[in-house]
Design a protein around this motif. Sequence first.
Motif, PDB file in Angstrom:
ATOM      1  N   LEU A  68      -4.265   7.022 -21.293  1.00 49.55           N
ATOM      2  CA  LEU A  68      -5.067   6.835 -20.089  1.00 49.55           C
ATOM      3  C   LEU A  68      -5.051   8.117 -19.259  1.00 49.55           C
ATOM      4  O   LEU A  68      -4.416   8.234 -18.215  1.00 49.55           O
ATOM      5  N   ARG A  69      -5.771   9.126 -19.766  1.00 53.42           N
ATOM      6  CA  ARG A  69      -5.852  10.427 -19.098  1.00 53.42           C
ATOM      7  C   ARG A  69      -7.313  10.804 -18.904  1.00 53.42           C
ATOM      8  O   ARG A  69      -8.146  10.654 -19.806  1.00 53.42           O
ATOM      9  N   PHE A  70      -7.619  11.318 -17.735  1.00 56.44           N
ATOM     10  CA  PHE A  70      -8.984  11.704 -17.395  1.00 56.44           C
ATOM     11  C   PHE A  70      -9.147  13.214 -17.573  1.00 56.44           C
ATOM     12  O   PHE A  70      -8.277  13.994 -17.180  1.00 56.44           O
ATOM     13  N   HIS A  71     -10.277  13.615 -18.149  1.00 55.55           N
ATOM     14  CA  HIS A  71     -10.517  15.025 -18.437  1.00 55.55           C
ATOM     15  C   HIS A  71     -11.481  15.616 -17.426  1.00 55.55           C
ATOM     16  O   HIS A  71     -12.561  15.064 -17.166  1.00 55.55           O
ATOM     17  N   THR A  72     -11.109  16.774 -16.879  1.00 54.77           N
ATOM     18  CA  THR A  72     -11.938  17.418 -15.859  1.00 54.77           C
ATOM     19  C   THR A  72     -13.286  17.856 -16.417  1.00 54.77           C
ATOM     20  O   THR A  72     -14.256  17.977 -15.682  1.00 54.77           O
ATOM     21  N   GLY A  73     -13.363  18.093 -17.716  1.00 56.03           N
ATOM     22  CA  GLY A  73     -14.614  18.551 -18.314  1.00 56.03           C
ATOM     23  C   GLY A  73     -15.529  17.429 -18.762  1.00 56.03           C
ATOM     24  O   GLY A  73     -16.529  17.687 -19.436  1.00 56.03           O
ATOM     25  N   SER A  74     -15.207  16.187 -18.392  1.00 51.15           N
ATOM     26  CA  SER A  74     -15.994  15.047 -18.871  1.00 51.15           C
ATOM     27  C   SER A  74     -17.128  14.641 -17.939  1.00 51.15           C
ATOM     28  O   SER A  74     -17.896  13.740 -18.261  1.00 51.15           O
ATOM     29  N   ASN A  75     -17.223  15.266 -16.768  1.00 50.46           N
ATOM     30  CA  ASN A  75     -18.315  14.917 -15.858  1.00 50.46           C
ATOM     31  C   ASN A  75     -19.653  15.223 -16.503  1.00 50.46           C
ATOM     32  O   ASN A  75     -19.786  16.226 -17.200  1.00 50.46           O
ATOM     33  N   PRO A  76     -20.692  14.380 -16.287  1.00 49.93           N
ATOM     34  CA  PRO A  76     -20.716  13.216 -15.397  1.00 49.93           C
ATOM     35  C   PRO A  76     -20.330  11.921 -16.100  1.00 49.93           C
ATOM     36  O   PRO A  76     -20.600  10.851 -15.578  1.00 49.93           O
ATOM     37  N   PHE A  77     -19.698  12.026 -17.293  1.00 45.34           N
ATOM     38  CA  PHE A  77     -19.359  10.829 -18.061  1.00 45.34           C
ATOM     39  C   PHE A  77     -17.847  10.628 -18.133  1.00 45.34           C
ATOM     40  O   PHE A  77     -17.316  10.221 -19.165  1.00 45.34           O
ATOM     41  N   ILE A  78     -17.166  10.892 -17.034  1.00 37.74           N
ATOM     42  CA  ILE A  78     -15.705  10.810 -17.016  1.00 37.74           C
ATOM     43  C   ILE A  78     -15.205   9.403 -17.305  1.00 37.74           C
ATOM     44  O   ILE A  78     -14.207   9.212 -18.006  1.00 37.74           O
TER      45      ILE A  78
ATOM     46  N   LEU B  73       0.847  -1.198   0.000  1.00 37.44           N
ATOM     47  CA  LEU B  73       0.000   0.000   0.000  1.00 37.44           C
ATOM     48  C   LEU B  73       0.878   1.242   0.000  1.00 37.44           C
ATOM     49  O   LEU B  73       1.688   1.446   0.907  1.00 37.44           O
ATOM     50  N   ARG B  74       0.723   2.062  -1.033  1.00 38.23           N
ATOM     51  CA  ARG B  74       1.448   3.337  -1.136  1.00 38.23           C
ATOM     52  C   ARG B  74       0.447   4.468  -0.947  1.00 38.23           C
ATOM     53  O   ARG B  74      -0.616   4.496  -1.565  1.00 38.23           O
ATOM     54  N   VAL B  75       0.800   5.436  -0.097  1.00 42.23           N
ATOM     55  CA  VAL B  75      -0.153   6.461   0.326  1.00 42.23           C
ATOM     56  C   VAL B  75       0.396   7.858   0.034  1.00 42.23           C
ATOM     57  O   VAL B  75       1.554   8.162   0.336  1.00 42.23           O
ATOM     58  N   TYR B  76      -0.473   8.701  -0.532  1.00 40.68           N
ATOM     59  CA  TYR B  76      -0.119  10.095  -0.822  1.00 40.68           C
ATOM     60  C   TYR B  76      -1.303  10.991  -0.439  1.00 40.68           C
ATOM     61  O   TYR B  76      -2.413  10.512  -0.220  1.00 40.68           O
ATOM     62  N   LYS B  77      -1.038  12.296  -0.420  1.00 44.26           N
ATOM     63  CA  LYS B  77      -2.107  13.238  -0.082  1.00 44.26           C
ATOM     64  C   LYS B  77      -1.982  14.504  -0.917  1.00 44.26           C
ATOM     65  O   LYS B  77      -0.886  15.063  -1.056  1.00 44.26           O
ATOM     66  N   ASN B  78      -3.103  14.943  -1.498  1.00 48.02           N
ATOM     67  CA  ASN B  78      -3.121  16.201  -2.237  1.00 48.02           C
ATOM     68  C   ASN B  78      -3.018  17.381  -1.273  1.00 48.02           C
ATOM     69  O   ASN B  78      -3.588  17.344  -0.175  1.00 48.02           O
ATOM     70  N   VAL B  79      -2.340  18.443  -1.693  1.00 48.82           N
ATOM     71  CA  VAL B  79      -2.156  19.613  -0.829  1.00 48.82           C
ATOM     72  C   VAL B  79      -3.421  20.463  -0.755  1.00 48.82           C
ATOM     73  O   VAL B  79      -3.538  21.334   0.092  1.00 48.82           O
ATOM     74  N   LYS B  80      -4.359  20.195  -1.693  1.00 49.05           N
ATOM     75  CA  LYS B  80      -5.669  20.832  -1.664  1.00 49.05           C
ATOM     76  C   LYS B  80      -6.636  19.916  -2.404  1.00 49.05           C
ATOM     77  O   LYS B  80      -6.241  18.899  -2.959  1.00 49.05           O
ATOM     78  N   ARG B  81      -7.910  20.260  -2.415  1.00 50.35           N
ATOM     79  CA  ARG B  81      -8.896  19.423  -3.092  1.00 50.35           C
ATOM     80  C   ARG B  81      -8.794  19.634  -4.608  1.00 50.35           C
ATOM     81  O   ARG B  81      -9.064  20.723  -5.121  1.00 50.35           O
ATOM     82  N   TYR B  82      -8.407  18.583  -5.325  1.00 47.17           N
ATOM     83  CA  TYR B  82      -8.259  18.669  -6.773  1.00 47.17           C
ATOM     84  C   TYR B  82      -9.436  18.076  -7.535  1.00 47.17           C
ATOM     85  O   TYR B  82      -9.650  18.400  -8.700  1.00 47.17           O
ATOM     86  N   GLY B  83     -10.182  17.174  -6.918  1.00 49.58           N
ATOM     87  CA  GLY B  83     -11.270  16.519  -7.623  1.00 49.58           C
ATOM     88  C   GLY B  83     -10.840  15.186  -8.208  1.00 49.58           C
ATOM     89  O   GLY B  83      -9.653  14.853  -8.280  1.00 49.58           O
ATOM     90  N   ILE B  84     -11.814  14.437  -8.686  1.00 55.32           N
ATOM     91  CA  ILE B  84     -11.583  13.052  -9.089  1.00 55.32           C
ATOM     92  C   ILE B  84     -10.687  12.929 -10.317  1.00 55.32           C
ATOM     93  O   ILE B  84      -9.803  12.066 -10.365  1.00 55.32           O
ATOM     94  N   ALA B  85     -10.858  13.774 -11.333  1.00 54.59           N
ATOM     95  CA  ALA B  85     -10.092  13.620 -12.577  1.00 54.59           C
ATOM     96  C   ALA B  85      -8.596  13.836 -12.348  1.00 54.59           C
ATOM     97  O   ALA B  85      -7.769  13.015 -12.772  1.00 54.59           O
ATOM     98  N   ILE B  86      -8.233  14.916 -11.693  1.00 55.07           N
ATOM     99  CA  ILE B  86      -6.814  15.201 -11.443  1.00 55.07           C
ATOM    100  C   ILE B  86      -6.216  14.151 -10.519  1.00 55.07           C
ATOM    101  O   ILE B  86      -5.074  13.701 -10.719  1.00 55.07           O
TER     102      ILE B  86
END
Length: 260
Positions: free
Chosen positions: A180-190, A70-83
Amino acid sequence: MPLSINFMKNQKELISILLPVHNASGTLKECILSLLSQSYKNIEVIAIDDFSSDNSYKILHSLKKKDKRLRVYKNVKRYGIAITLNRLVNKAKGNFIAFMDTDDISSPNRLKKQLNFLLNNVEVVAVGSQCTFIDEKGKKIGRSDFPTENSLIYENPLHGISMQFETVLINKTLLPKDVLRFHTGSNPFIYSDIFMKLMPYGKFANLKAFLHFHRNDPKIYLSDVKRNIISLVKLWVKSKAFYDYTPPLRSFFSPIIKPA
């Protein structure tokens, strides 16, 4: 499906399981333990906490001390699911990529069966499985009936309709870099957007076996499609323009078209 010689020779294939985390303290431990208890042992579970306000990060660190996979990291702020998902993809070391939701539970043989399938079907880029849907208390509320054949998935590659994204194992060796890249503008069909990006690089399949417990009402997905018609149209246009994916218009919108 019996284990093949090919599978036995490739037991050292690393599977990277990507887990975005946000305020998931109620289900997080059960989720991760279901991954670390997989019968296929050569895995890494990569978790990124997306700036949770509960005990999620503390739980991750506690579990990390007990299992080095198990490798664990933490974002320094809320980035959202895509990022957060893109950060997870960048950290993955395996040739095979799986995804997980913190509310979900995977059956012990999920990854072994999926890897075996991919190694024996080299034309398949992504394989999912059937789901048992459960409520917040873990009570069974439904079961999936996803198509198993590529032709049927191709006609309507929508998350929750023909495949459950959280069940998918991807063969990254079939993909060009950065696909294999996720787009922030693809919600709700990300997740559906990702399915369409991958389709030019191989076939899709779902196993008949129920290998995953998903904590959601299956009716939610059809409701989301109906509520977001404009976004669905944009996704269809985008798929034709950028992803070399050209489904018949009627089949793409079949979840919201009532039979005559």
